[in-house]
Design a protein around this motif. Structure first.
Motif, short mmCIF file in Angstrom:
data_model
loop_
_atom_site.label_atom_id
_atom_site.label_comp_id
_atom_site.label_asym_id
_atom_site.label_seq_id
_atom_site.Cartn_x
_atom_site.Cartn_y
_atom_site.Cartn_z
N ARG A 177 1.43 -5.92 -7.51
CA ARG A 177 0.00 -5.72 -7.35
C ARG A 177 -0.51 -6.52 -6.16
NH1 ARG A 177 -2.58 -7.33 -12.63
NH2 ARG A 177 -4.38 -7.43 -11.27
N ALA A 178 -0.01 -7.73 -5.95
CA ALA A 178 -0.45 -8.56 -4.83
C ALA A 178 -0.05 -7.92 -3.51
CB ALA A 178 0.14 -9.96 -4.94
N GLN A 179 1.09 -7.25 -3.47
CA GLN A 179 1.55 -6.61 -2.26
C GLN A 179 0.68 -5.42 -1.87
OE1 GLN A 179 4.02 -7.89 -0.28
NE2 GLN A 179 3.79 -9.55 -1.74
N SER A 180 -0.02 -4.81 -2.81
CA SER A 180 -0.83 -3.65 -2.50
C SER A 180 -2.24 -4.03 -2.06
CB SER A 180 -0.88 -2.70 -3.70
OG SER A 180 -1.59 -3.31 -4.76
N CYS A 181 -2.54 -5.30 -1.95
CA CYS A 181 -3.85 -5.77 -1.53
C CYS A 181 -4.02 -5.52 -0.03
CB CYS A 181 -3.98 -7.25 -1.84
SG CYS A 181 -5.62 -7.89 -1.62
N THR A 182 -5.06 -4.76 0.35
CA THR A 182 -5.21 -4.37 1.75
C THR A 182 -6.36 -5.12 2.43
OG1 THR A 182 -6.65 -2.52 1.18
CG2 THR A 182 -4.30 -2.05 1.36
#
Length: 95
Positions: A18-23
């Motif tokens: 989920r943290a990786q999908s933060c844009t």
């Protein structure tokens, strides 16, 4: 004990993905982001690094609040931000 370990690992990987999908919405800041997210966008305190770097408050993927933006040439602005643009009082340092 084994089930507990598996649950911990699953929770960690769920959080990590989920943290990786933060844009971040500013193209020059897209690259890596660490910090708070809301609905897959940078929101809250964080640091974004692309060709430029920003550390401070984000709202809806944009610098918004108080923060420091450093351009790749070393110039920087520290102060108020609104929807990705500096606004209000701050300090602009040009090299």
């Amino acid at each position: 004990m084994r089930i507990f370990s598996v649950l911990i690992l699953l929770a960690f990987f769920s959080f990590y993905s989920r943290a990786q999908s933060c844009t971040v919405s500013v193209p020059a800041l897209q690259g890596t982001y660490t910090g708070d997210c809301k609905k897959d966008k940078a929101n809250g305190k964080g640091t974004a690094t692309g060709t430029d770097t920003y550390t401070g408050d984000f709202k809806n993927g944009y610098p918004d609040g108080i923060g420091k933006y450093t351009w790749k040439n070393g110039d920087w602005y520290e102060g108020g931000w609104k929807h990705g643009q500096f606004e209000g009082k701050g300090i602009l340092n040009k090299y």
